[in-house]
Each structure stands twice: as C-alpha cells, then as structure tokens.
Design a protein around this motif. Structure first.
Motif, PDB file in Angstrom:
ATOM      1  N   LEU A 277      -5.109   9.563 -26.613  1.00 52.82           N
ATOM      2  CA  LEU A 277      -4.451   8.731 -25.610  1.00 52.82           C
ATOM      3  C   LEU A 277      -5.181   8.933 -24.289  1.00 52.82           C
ATOM      4  O   LEU A 277      -4.969   9.916 -23.585  1.00 52.82           O
ATOM      5  CB  LEU A 277      -2.975   9.115 -25.479  1.00 52.82           C
ATOM      6  CG  LEU A 277      -2.154   8.312 -24.462  1.00 52.82           C
ATOM      7  CD1 LEU A 277      -2.148   6.835 -24.819  1.00 52.82           C
ATOM      8  CD2 LEU A 277      -0.728   8.838 -24.359  1.00 52.82           C
ATOM      9  N   SER A 278      -6.060   8.008 -23.977  1.00 53.48           N
ATOM     10  CA  SER A 278      -6.868   8.107 -22.751  1.00 53.48           C
ATOM     11  C   SER A 278      -6.214   7.296 -21.645  1.00 53.48           C
ATOM     12  O   SER A 278      -5.670   6.217 -21.889  1.00 53.48           O
ATOM     13  CB  SER A 278      -8.291   7.592 -23.004  1.00 53.48           C
ATOM     14  OG  SER A 278      -8.936   8.352 -23.995  1.00 53.48           O
ATOM     15  N   TYR A 279      -6.290   7.820 -20.441  1.00 45.39           N
ATOM     16  CA  TYR A 279      -5.744   7.077 -19.304  1.00 45.39           C
ATOM     17  C   TYR A 279      -6.267   7.655 -18.000  1.00 45.39           C
ATOM     18  O   TYR A 279      -6.767   8.790 -17.946  1.00 45.39           O
ATOM     19  CB  TYR A 279      -4.213   7.094 -19.307  1.00 45.39           C
ATOM     20  CG  TYR A 279      -3.583   8.459 -19.239  1.00 45.39           C
ATOM     21  CD1 TYR A 279      -3.247   9.043 -18.020  1.00 45.39           C
ATOM     22  CD2 TYR A 279      -3.299   9.178 -20.402  1.00 45.39           C
ATOM     23  CE1 TYR A 279      -2.651  10.289 -17.957  1.00 45.39           C
ATOM     24  CE2 TYR A 279      -2.701  10.424 -20.353  1.00 45.39           C
ATOM     25  CZ  TYR A 279      -2.384  10.974 -19.135  1.00 45.39           C
ATOM     26  OH  TYR A 279      -1.799  12.215 -19.072  1.00 45.39           O
ATOM     27  N   ASN A 280      -6.153   6.856 -16.954  1.00 45.81           N
ATOM     28  CA  ASN A 280      -6.463   7.264 -15.588  1.00 45.81           C
ATOM     29  C   ASN A 280      -5.162   7.291 -14.793  1.00 45.81           C
ATOM     30  O   ASN A 280      -4.301   6.423 -14.980  1.00 45.81           O
ATOM     31  CB  ASN A 280      -7.433   6.286 -14.931  1.00 45.81           C
ATOM     32  CG  ASN A 280      -8.776   6.258 -15.614  1.00 45.81           C
ATOM     33  OD1 ASN A 280      -9.538   7.209 -15.557  1.00 45.81           O
ATOM     34  ND2 ASN A 280      -9.074   5.153 -16.290  1.00 45.81           N
ATOM     35  N   ALA A 281      -5.039   8.257 -13.914  1.00 46.02           N
ATOM     36  CA  ALA A 281      -3.833   8.356 -13.084  1.00 46.02           C
ATOM     37  C   ALA A 281      -4.235   8.574 -11.627  1.00 46.02           C
ATOM     38  O   ALA A 281      -5.149   9.342 -11.332  1.00 46.02           O
ATOM     39  CB  ALA A 281      -2.946   9.507 -13.557  1.00 46.02           C
ATOM     40  N   LEU A 282      -3.549   7.866 -10.752  1.00 45.91           N
ATOM     41  CA  LEU A 282      -3.728   8.044  -9.315  1.00 45.91           C
ATOM     42  C   LEU A 282      -2.340   8.189  -8.707  1.00 45.91           C
ATOM     43  O   LEU A 282      -1.544   7.240  -8.703  1.00 45.91           O
ATOM     44  CB  LEU A 282      -4.454   6.840  -8.705  1.00 45.91           C
ATOM     45  CG  LEU A 282      -4.696   6.891  -7.193  1.00 45.91           C
ATOM     46  CD1 LEU A 282      -5.487   8.131  -6.796  1.00 45.91           C
ATOM     47  CD2 LEU A 282      -5.433   5.640  -6.732  1.00 45.91           C
ATOM     48  N   LEU A 283      -2.040   9.393  -8.227  1.00 49.72           N
ATOM     49  CA  LEU A 283      -0.700   9.716  -7.755  1.00 49.72           C
ATOM     50  C   LEU A 283      -0.737  10.136  -6.288  1.00 49.72           C
ATOM     51  O   LEU A 283      -1.721  10.724  -5.827  1.00 49.72           O
ATOM     52  CB  LEU A 283      -0.100  10.853  -8.593  1.00 49.72           C
ATOM     53  CG  LEU A 283      -0.231  10.728 -10.115  1.00 49.72           C
ATOM     54  CD1 LEU A 283       0.242  12.013 -10.784  1.00 49.72           C
ATOM     55  CD2 LEU A 283       0.559   9.545 -10.625  1.00 49.72           C
ATOM     56  N   TYR A 284       0.345   9.861  -5.596  1.00 52.75           N
ATOM     57  CA  TYR A 284       0.463  10.214  -4.185  1.00 52.75           C
ATOM     58  C   TYR A 284       1.803  10.917  -3.930  1.00 52.75           C
ATOM     59  O   TYR A 284       2.821  10.541  -4.516  1.00 52.75           O
ATOM     60  CB  TYR A 284       0.400   8.966  -3.301  1.00 52.75           C
ATOM     61  CG  TYR A 284      -0.916   8.241  -3.312  1.00 52.75           C
ATOM     62  CD1 TYR A 284      -1.918   8.567  -2.400  1.00 52.75           C
ATOM     63  CD2 TYR A 284      -1.170   7.219  -4.222  1.00 52.75           C
ATOM     64  CE1 TYR A 284      -3.131   7.883  -2.383  1.00 52.75           C
ATOM     65  CE2 TYR A 284      -2.378   6.528  -4.221  1.00 52.75           C
ATOM     66  CZ  TYR A 284      -3.351   6.872  -3.302  1.00 52.75           C
ATOM     67  OH  TYR A 284      -4.547   6.204  -3.295  1.00 52.75           O
ATOM     68  N   ILE A 285       1.770  11.911  -3.059  1.00 53.20           N
ATOM     69  CA  ILE A 285       3.000  12.519  -2.546  1.00 53.20           C
ATOM     70  C   ILE A 285       3.204  11.967  -1.138  1.00 53.20           C
ATOM     71  O   ILE A 285       2.406  12.247  -0.238  1.00 53.20           O
ATOM     72  CB  ILE A 285       2.918  14.060  -2.500  1.00 53.20           C
ATOM     73  CG1 ILE A 285       2.547  14.628  -3.875  1.00 53.20           C
ATOM     74  CG2 ILE A 285       4.252  14.625  -2.012  1.00 53.20           C
ATOM     75  CD1 ILE A 285       3.522  14.324  -4.972  1.00 53.20           C
ATOM     76  N   PRO A 286       4.249  11.151  -0.923  1.00 55.53           N
ATOM     77  CA  PRO A 286       4.444  10.525   0.395  1.00 55.53           C
ATOM     78  C   PRO A 286       4.751  11.544   1.483  1.00 55.53           C
ATOM     79  O   PRO A 286       5.119  12.690   1.209  1.00 55.53           O
ATOM     80  CB  PRO A 286       5.645   9.594   0.158  1.00 55.53           C
ATOM     81  CG  PRO A 286       5.753   9.452  -1.321  1.00 55.53           C
ATOM     82  CD  PRO A 286       5.246  10.741  -1.898  1.00 55.53           C
ATOM     83  N   SER A 287       4.643  11.090   2.711  1.00 59.26           N
ATOM     84  CA  SER A 287       4.930  11.951   3.861  1.00 59.26           C
ATOM     85  C   SER A 287       6.405  11.974   4.220  1.00 59.26           C
ATOM     86  O   SER A 287       6.860  12.889   4.904  1.00 59.26           O
ATOM     87  CB  SER A 287       4.122  11.485   5.086  1.00 59.26           C
ATOM     88  OG  SER A 287       2.747  11.698   4.880  1.00 59.26           O
ATOM     89  N   SER A 288       7.142  10.976   3.769  1.00 56.97           N
ATOM     90  CA  SER A 288       8.558  10.926   4.140  1.00 56.97           C
ATOM     91  C   SER A 288       9.367  10.226   3.055  1.00 56.97           C
ATOM     92  O   SER A 288       8.815   9.526   2.199  1.00 56.97           O
ATOM     93  CB  SER A 288       8.742  10.196   5.477  1.00 56.97           C
ATOM     94  OG  SER A 288       8.249   8.868   5.382  1.00 56.97           O
ATOM     95  N   LEU A 289      10.653  10.434   3.114  1.00 58.06           N
ATOM     96  CA  LEU A 289      11.564   9.816   2.161  1.00 58.06           C
ATOM     97  C   LEU A 289      11.589   8.303   2.333  1.00 58.06           C
ATOM     98  O   LEU A 289      11.642   7.811   3.463  1.00 58.06           O
ATOM     99  CB  LEU A 289      12.986  10.324   2.380  1.00 58.06           C
ATOM    100  CG  LEU A 289      13.383  11.696   1.830  1.00 58.06           C
ATOM    101  CD1 LEU A 289      14.740  12.081   2.409  1.00 58.06           C
ATOM    102  CD2 LEU A 289      13.450  11.670   0.325  1.00 58.06           C
ATOM    103  N   PRO A 290      11.572   7.548   1.240  1.00 61.20           N
ATOM    104  CA  PRO A 290      11.843   6.111   1.354  1.00 61.20           C
ATOM    105  C   PRO A 290      13.258   5.924   1.904  1.00 61.20           C
ATOM    106  O   PRO A 290      14.142   6.742   1.643  1.00 61.20           O
ATOM    107  CB  PRO A 290      11.750   5.617  -0.097  1.00 61.20           C
ATOM    108  CG  PRO A 290      10.965   6.653  -0.824  1.00 61.20           C
ATOM    109  CD  PRO A 290      11.278   7.954  -0.147  1.00 61.20           C
TER     110      PRO A 290
END
Length: 631
Positions: A277-290
């Motif tokens: 199962l191959s995949y690419n992931a791009l994740l972010y940790i935001p600076s503030s709560l939505p």
C-alpha cells in the motif's frame, strides 16, 4: 444510423449509474477529465517504446469548451482515441473498463497513472446531460467516429469528420429545474472551481479559454472582451516533490491557500510509504484552533486523493480523534475505491494508513517537545486539551501514544513540565506523583491542602482543565508511580504521623462528632487534619469522586451524572488558634460552636471554589460574629 441497445443488463445498470451511484452531480467533470487523462496516458505509454509517435509529454493537453447558445460543454483530449469497434466495446457495454486492462499492462511504469477502473465514470455525464456525443479518432488513423446517446434508451455509432487524433466528449446540458441549475456548468468560474477542487493534480494541463473584460485601448469607459487560453490545474502536486526541493515558504504557501488559514503552521510532516500500500502524505499542525473545533459542526479528517484525483474532502478514518487537529492530505494509487470513487472499499487500507499517520504525528510532536520546546508549548496551548481528552476517552487505551506528550504546570518550577520530567526530578523516597485541582495554577499553589506536601520538598502538578483529573485517573500511574491528589483521603503518612493523627482524633472525638452532627449530610465526617500547617480548615474527599469532578459533573445539564457527589470530609488544623477556640466552645457554648462550625465549612467551600447554599445566612453569621467582637 440505426439505434443500438446497451448490451445485456446494461440498460438497467446505466439507469442505476445515472440516478443512484453518485452523490453529487458535479462529480461528472472529475470523471470525464480522469478518462481524458487515461487516454493520454495510453498514448504516452506507447510513445515510450515507439519513436514514430513523435509526441513528448509537453504536447498533451485536455481542453474544456463551453457554448452557451448550444448549451454544450465539451471535454477534449489528444490521447489515443478510439475506432468504431472500441467505441462499441467501451461505451456500449456498461462497466467495461479498457483502462483496467491498461493498468495491468503498464505495471509500475514511471510517470503513468491510469485512473479509471470500473468503466462507469463516463456515464455520470448523463446526470447533467440529456444527450452525450463522443467524437473520436485513433492515433495514426484517418477515420473518426461518433457515438451518440440520450441515456438508457440506446446509442448510435457512425463516421465523423474529426481532423486530429483524440476524443471530444460533448455534453448537451439538461434544462434547469427548480431543484437543479444545470446551466452553471457553462459558467467559467464554476468550471475552474471544480477543476481546482477535484482535478488540480491531473498530470496533463487542463486548458480553457477564459474571457475577461478590459478597457479598450485609448478609452476611459469602453470595455472589450478578451479571450485567453489558460491552464486551470497545477499538474504536479507539491507532495510528490522531494522534501529537499521544497522551502518552508512553499510548504506554508500551499497550506494557507489549500486550507484557508492565514497563519503558517507550527510544523510540516511530509513523507511517502512504498510497499503493498503505497502513498504520499503531507500533514500540517496548525498554529491555532479552528473557530468551530469544539462544536458539532467540526469535521475531522484528511483529504484523500487517488492518483492525484480528490476522492474525499474529509476522510475521518485517517486520523484518531486525539489528533483531529491535524490537517493535510493522503494520495495513493493503491486504494480500492467503490464504483463511484466517492469512498474507499476496504477499511483495512484506511486503518493501515491511519495507524502510520498517527505514529508520524506523534513522532513529530515528540521531536518538537525535545528540540523546540517553544514551538511545542505554542502547540500545546492550543491543542493540549485534545490530547488529554484522548487519554480519558479511551480509558487509558492510548496511554503509550499520549502520556509523554501531555504537560502540566509545576508548582515548584512554575512552568509546564511532562510527567517524565516530574518523575526524573522526584527526590529519593517520594512514592507518588502529587496533583492538585483548581481553576488556575495560581489558585492551585495557594490551596491549603498543598502545605504538607510542599513542606516535604515534593513538587505538585496543577490540574486546571476540566478533563485533567479524568485523564490522570485513566492513566492510573506513570513509570510505576501512582498519582495522588493532595485533597484525597489517602494522602500518604508515615507511621509516626498516622499514630499522631489517630491519637488527636481520639482525644477530640466528642468535639469532632458534634461538629459532624451540626453539618449533617453535608460531610461524611470531621477530623483533625494531618495535611495543614497554617490554614485553619480544608475539605478533603473519600472515594473516587473528587470535589473537582463533582463541580464538572454538576455543570453538565444533559448528563445523568450530575447527581454524583463527592464524600466530603472537613479537616481542622489542630495547630491553629481556631481549634483552641472550638475546643473551648465545646465546653461553654454549643450554640456558638454550631455557628462557627457552619462558618468554617462555608469558608472551606469558598477556598475550593464551590458554591455555598445560603450566602445570606453566611453573611448574617459573619456580621453577628463581628458584632460580638465589637460589643
């Protein structure tokens, strides 16, 4: 041309495709563009081994064209094209997928991503079109053909006069109704929006003639319409580029535009997985709560792409609840989709990706905690409560994932520390991890119950969020060290201290029993305190429900737990002058002793931040005592 019927049960299947399979009508454009991309892939694959093709990757394109008068939308490609037999085979038989065969044939050839699998995406066009024409000419052939259909009723195939290889799909849009505006698919803004949403990362340029109004040269108020052919898609997704080729600005710019956030993220997680199962992931940790993070409107999840085509705007299975603040996307060529390509077929694939993503997020947060404490503290200020909810909601099942990520304010160090940092700093002989609950760390540090623990040189963790004590109790212990509330009944004492406390309680049993009788069911008992040094009185609890838990449960209007009460114990400091006054009144004035007992209990409630039942009565008793002093 004689009309032909769709083969076998294709008529019934086609009717199902049009009316039941797809949730949103707008999906048709994604499907037709994906088919066009597949057609180009097939010709590009041929060019790799056949030099006579004479086309490079830069020569391919997908062209969108609208005609408002004819009410048509045309999707054209310069791919492999089809002859009459292929039109019959591919379009006359529903669920026949030539691309599926091509996927198997090409294997893992680089730069080729056949998207189609089921052979039904084309028929989504009938959701918005009353009539569909497909004009196609195979590469290297002189003859072209047209396939035409108005839906389940059948189709015709005949010769056409197409001048170049490739395929044109012409949609004759349905008339607008009260429920659906089909004409919007002639609007260039709508088309650009849909391409950006679903097909932005198709590998070939998707082009369209865009009209704009500009001032005529030399005129101040006269406008003219200018048409310019523009590429609508990005083509190469950022997540497929190498990390060392990307700058922070590029990562942050993509995040801000893709996820509509004006702030740069705290950190970026970019990685790829290869295997079954191959995949690419791009994740972010935001600076503030939505703004809606803790509301019922918030939807967690990552964007899910299949070969660069958007499948789901929010795929919740890719994130555990305790990391629901993460934003980003996952792109895979290997996921098994359902027939409409609107959802994944195999939960195990999502679970596999979700577990790996959770590990990556934890690893990145651990890195921040250890190497960039300032950034981690910024993150924790926004999302720390969510981590603690993760500990509590799973009854400790997520202990290993989360226990080293949570922070609590230290009374001694006056800063946030981890549980590991607390344990590492414990002096020899300390058996427990002590904590105190309060609205703020400043109030926690002033709580009477902390006196004895602090006098011994032990640190105390301040639990200031509603979920904190529930999370701590879910953990039960950390590195074999149990958690102990400074307000709990089982505050540890050595043998000498226990002996002294027992002796004092026996010696003053009559006084303590009378005070307990005065308070009735408000307390379980009144006792001489072993935890106070300077304060006259405090409340402690017996059993699993603490005073802080009682406050939280009582504030839940819809909870059936609001009736749960802590078993309260009023503790009196025998070293304080108040105790001597109480002892004296026990022998001389039981009425005043009852009043003083009530005042002390109310004082203890106020210190804990608990409501008092009768403020007027409390005020009157204080004023009465003041009057006695002035008499």
């Amino acid at each position: 041309m004689a009309k032909k019927q769709f083969k076998t049960d294709s008529k019934r299947i086609l009717d199902l495709m049009i009316n039941s399979v797809y949730t949103h009508h707008e999906i048709f454009l994604r499907e037709l563009i994906s088919n066009a991309s597949d057609a180009i892939d097939k010709l590009y694959y041929r060019s790799i081994s056949d030099n006579t093709v004479g086309l490079g990757r830069q020569d391919y394109q997908i062209l969108l064209k609208t005609d408002n008068k004819a009410r048509t939308l045309t999707i054209s490609d310069n791919g492999c094209g089809m002859n009459g037999d292929e039109l019959e085979e591919n379009l006359g038989v529903v669920a026949h997928s030539d691309t599926l065969r091509f996927r198997d044939e090409k294997g893992d050839t680089p730069d080729i991503e056949a998207i189609g699998r089921f052979g039904v995406g084309f028929y989504s066009s009938f959701m918005v079109a009353g009539k569909v024409e497909v004009v196609s000419r195979p590469f290297g052939k002189d003859e072209s053909y047209i396939w035409s259909s108005e839906g389940p009723g059948g189709y015709t195939i005949g010769k056409a006069g197409k001048e170049s290889h490739g395929t044109d799909i012409i949609l004759y849009l349905k008339q607008d109704t009260e429920d659906e505006n089909y004409g919007k698919y002639l609007d260039q803004y709508t088309i650009r929006q849909l391409v950006g949403k679903y097909s932005d990362y198709i590998r070939y340029p998707i082009k369209m003639d865009i009209e704009t109004q500009t001032l005529k040269e030399g005129s101040e108020d006269e406008y003219e319409t200018i048409s310019e052919r523009k590429t609508l898609n990005s083509m190469v997704p950022i997540w497929r580029r190498k990390k060392d080729e990307l700058s922070d600005d590029e990562y942050h710019s993509f995040y801000k535009s893709k996820f509509m956030d004006y702030q740069a993220p705290i950190t970026v997680i970019h990685y790829s997985v290869e295997g079954s199962l191959s995949y690419n992931a791009l994740l972010y940790i935001p600076s503030s709560l939505p703004p809606n993070y803790y509301s019922k409107d918030f939807e967690k999840g990552l964007q899910l792409y299949a070969s660069g085509v958007l499948i789901s705007e929010k795929c919740p299975e890719l994130l555990p609840d305790y990391f629901s603040f993460a934003r980003g996307l996952v792109d895979s060529q290997d996921i098994s989709l359902n027939i409409s390509r609107e959802m994944i077929q195999h939960d195990r694939q999502l679970k596999t990706m979700g577990k790996n993503i959770a590990k990556k997020i934890k690893s990145e947060l651990t890195r921040l905690l250890e190497s960039d404490r300032e950034a981690y503290e910024k993150f924790y200020k926004e999302f720390g409560v969510q981590l603690k909810y993760g500990l509590y909601s799973s009854y400790g099942a997520n202990r290993d994932e989360l226990q080293d990520l949570v922070l609590f304010k230290s009374i001694v160090q006056d800063k946030n520390i981890t549980l590991k940092e607390y344990v590492d700093n414990m002096p020899e002989g300390q058996k427990y991890i002590y904590y105190v609950c309060a609205d703020t760390a400043a109030k926690a540090a002033m709580m009477p119950q902390t006196e004895r623990v602090r006098q011994k040189g032990y640190d105390i963790l301040c639990l200031t969020d509603d979920v904190d004590e529930f999370a701590i109790k879910s953990l039960m212990k950390y590195q074999d060290k149990e958690f102990l509330s400074v307000s709990g009944q089982e505050l540890d004492m050595d043998d000498a201290e226990k002996e002294e406390a027992d002796k004092l309680n026996k010696e003053n049993k009559e006084l303590l029993d009378y005070m307990s009788e005065c308070l009735g069911d408000k307390v379980e008992s009144v006792a001489v305190s072993s935890r106070l040094e300077h304060h006259p009185v405090c409340l402690s609890t017996e059993g699993d429900i603490s005073l802080e838990m009682e406050k939280i449960l009582s504030a839940m209007p819809t909870s059936n737990l609001g009736g749960l009460k802590a078993k309260r114990k009023l503790e009196i400091n025998h070293k304080h002058p108040v105790f001597k006054a109480l002892s004296s009144l026990a022998e001389t004035d039981k009425s005043r002793l009852k009043t003083y007992t009530s005042l002390l209990y109310t004082q203890a409630l106020l210190v804990e931040g608990l409501p008092i039942e009768d403020p007027v009565d409390f005020s009157n008793k204080v004023c009465g005592m003041m009057a006695e002093l002035g008499a």
